[in-house]
Design a protein around this motif. Sequence first.
Motif, short mmCIF file in Angstrom:
data_model
loop_
_atom_site.label_atom_id
_atom_site.label_comp_id
_atom_site.label_asym_id
_atom_site.label_seq_id
_atom_site.Cartn_x
_atom_site.Cartn_y
_atom_site.Cartn_z
N PRO A 7 0.79 -1.24 0.00
CA PRO A 7 0.00 0.00 0.00
C PRO A 7 0.82 1.28 0.00
O PRO A 7 0.29 2.35 -0.35
CB PRO A 7 -0.84 -0.11 1.27
CG PRO A 7 -0.06 -1.04 2.17
CD PRO A 7 0.57 -2.02 1.24
N ASP A 8 2.08 1.22 0.40
CA ASP A 8 2.88 2.44 0.49
C ASP A 8 3.94 2.58 -0.59
O ASP A 8 4.67 3.57 -0.62
CB ASP A 8 3.56 2.51 1.87
CG ASP A 8 2.54 2.60 3.00
OD1 ASP A 8 1.62 3.42 2.88
OD2 ASP A 8 2.67 1.84 3.97
N ASN A 9 4.02 1.59 -1.49
CA ASN A 9 5.03 1.67 -2.55
C ASN A 9 4.75 2.84 -3.48
O ASN A 9 3.67 2.93 -4.08
CB ASN A 9 5.03 0.36 -3.34
CG ASN A 9 5.93 0.42 -4.55
OD1 ASN A 9 7.07 0.86 -4.47
ND2 ASN A 9 5.40 0.00 -5.70
N LEU A 10 5.73 3.77 -3.58
CA LEU A 10 5.64 4.95 -4.44
C LEU A 10 4.44 5.83 -4.12
O LEU A 10 3.92 6.54 -4.98
CB LEU A 10 5.63 4.52 -5.92
CG LEU A 10 6.92 3.85 -6.40
CD1 LEU A 10 6.75 3.30 -7.82
CD2 LEU A 10 8.10 4.83 -6.36
N ARG A 11 4.03 5.77 -2.89
CA ARG A 11 2.93 6.63 -2.43
C ARG A 11 3.42 7.52 -1.29
O ARG A 11 4.62 7.64 -1.07
CB ARG A 11 1.73 5.78 -2.04
CG ARG A 11 1.13 4.99 -3.22
CD ARG A 11 -0.10 4.20 -2.77
NE ARG A 11 -0.75 3.51 -3.88
CZ ARG A 11 -0.45 2.27 -4.29
NH1 ARG A 11 0.52 1.59 -3.68
NH2 ARG A 11 -1.11 1.71 -5.28
N GLU A 12 2.50 8.11 -0.55
CA GLU A 12 2.85 9.13 0.44
C GLU A 12 3.88 8.65 1.46
O GLU A 12 4.79 9.39 1.84
CB GLU A 12 1.59 9.60 1.17
CG GLU A 12 1.85 10.75 2.12
CD GLU A 12 0.57 11.22 2.82
OE1 GLU A 12 0.68 12.13 3.67
OE2 GLU A 12 -0.50 10.66 2.53
N LYS A 13 3.76 7.42 1.92
CA LYS A 13 4.67 6.92 2.94
C LYS A 13 5.71 5.96 2.35
O LYS A 13 6.17 5.02 3.00
CB LYS A 13 3.88 6.23 4.05
CG LYS A 13 2.98 7.19 4.82
CD LYS A 13 2.30 6.50 5.99
CE LYS A 13 1.44 7.48 6.78
NZ LYS A 13 0.77 6.82 7.93
N HIS A 14 6.08 6.22 1.12
CA HIS A 14 7.06 5.35 0.43
C HIS A 14 8.36 5.26 1.22
O HIS A 14 8.86 4.16 1.49
CB HIS A 14 7.33 5.91 -0.97
CG HIS A 14 8.43 5.23 -1.70
ND1 HIS A 14 8.25 4.04 -2.37
CD2 HIS A 14 9.76 5.57 -1.87
CE1 HIS A 14 9.40 3.67 -2.93
NE2 HIS A 14 10.32 4.58 -2.64
#
Length: 596
Positions: free
Chosen positions: A189-196
């Motif tokens: 869920p966090d890959n390359l997103r806000e919490k990457h």
Amino acid sequence: MKHIILKVAIILITTGLFAQNKNYKKQWEFPAKDSTMYVTAEQQKELYATEAEMQWFKDAKLGVFVHWGPALFETDALSWGRNGERPGAGKPATKGVNPEVYDNLYKKFDPVNFDADKWMQQVKDWGAEYIVFTAKHHDGFAFFDAKNSDYTIMNTPFARDICKELAEAAYKANVKLFWYYSQPDWVHPDNLREKHYENYLPYMKQHVKQLFTDYGRIDGVFWDHLATKYWQWDSYHILKDLKKWQPGIISNARVGFGWPLEDRGDYDTPEQSLGPVDHHRYWEACLTMTDKWLYHKNGPVKPYETVLSMLIQVAGNGGNLLLNLGPDAKGEFVEKEAKQALKVGEWIKTYGHTIKNTRRGIYIGGDYGSSTQIGNKLYIHVLQKLGNTTEAAIELPVLPTKILTAKGITNGFKNHEIKNGKLILHFDKTQFNNNLDNIVELTLAEDPSNFERIETWKAIPLENTEFNVSESSFSNENKKGDVIYDAKGNVFSEGIHLKKWWEPARDDKEPSLTLDFKSPKKVKTILLSENMRSHCVREFTIETKNAKGQWSTAFQGETIGEGLRIKLNGTPIYGMRLNPTKKTKNIQITAFNAYE
């Protein structure tokens, strides 16, 4: 008016899709968390493998790629067969297996016949020196006992650490081992997103540390960064750690875009293409045994002759061939694929000394074939076939050093002569076309690596303005014969295979592709290629047309494959026609070119 409205609608849709894809790619690219993730050119140079560390890889020439995963229950496209978000990709998914289905296929994955020792023996029997295994692909499934995830092989009915077993078997068999690891992960869920940087990067780094510290000796890493930047994976520090954990390890080029120097990693990885003939550094052609990377039960299997032709061309042009085979759900390689691979290995047992441990030859690849060399030995690999020519002779530019001896490694070589500034190799015509590769060994007075490489062929085909194209049929408007002469659409780039080919209609009983020349042409060479994913022609003829409009057979062959060159006698002709008469799957011709 309806036609105008339709054209406008198509333009708007196409423009919208382009913008969507462009924005889709951009959303996955963002700055580094801190400045230490950016590097200078000098720091990048620290990461390159030495020539000594690269030596075994350059000697190997052939490796086996293995794409595998629970996805095979529902699709023949690993990761790309999943319809869901694709962080890091250049395009959004438009079809595929529903994520709720795809992401739960591992719960029934039970390859009961998997035998790591048998795999390694097969790799050796096929003539390969190393194996690249998909420890984790873009879909996030891990073939190892990842401590920070439940989406692993340990939570399947099989419940055994396959990476561990492969590592142990490779060590025992003296087979070199690479882990393929995809930095992008389409299920986290966090890959390359806000919490990457806070959540995903530590997750990925834990995987990488485990794979390269818990499984003994690992010889290389095959990254697959997609459309991302190197700093998003903290690639500099990860590669520094890898060199500490696994001294001498080598890395491919897919470590993220944006490095200060053009050369990423230790070698380049053209995909579904034979790559360049005179590249400035070493490379590895990643090719599939069928039309898919993942298991494909009824896929068009490449015949061993085609695989060997590709291997010889790749080796002669400065690279390795990484041949992909996809195991089935029981953990075994497909019998039809393994059978052809075994024939490759049998050929290598006899002639492998002219390929393995060599380097690309002083003669740059051309219409004759390619060359390899080691010490003062130069091996000429003549892949060209003879058409309606009376003489079995190959002409090459004269060498800058004296030839001490010349002998045929394969049957049929007669002698050589130097004439009019040319090296001419003479063969027995009856034997010539029977050999897959006519190999001549030249012992030279000096090591040919002391001299500049020699261009052998100005590979400039007749332009499409000089002939008219017609075909017996085509499967759709985008598969007409003339599309393969659109050079702009058929230029190779890493990760992209040629996407334009002539494909006749499936019900066409006598398919043909014809070039009618607007003026007579003294054609010396014809080049033929099939779509890399569909080497399916098993019998064909080439006809040429005379001034009276009469057609006659100039060549009869069985397999085409990639880059087949056919030598003609050079008398003026008014056209040429390809007639594929036997096939195993849909015919897909990417090149049918004439050279004067």
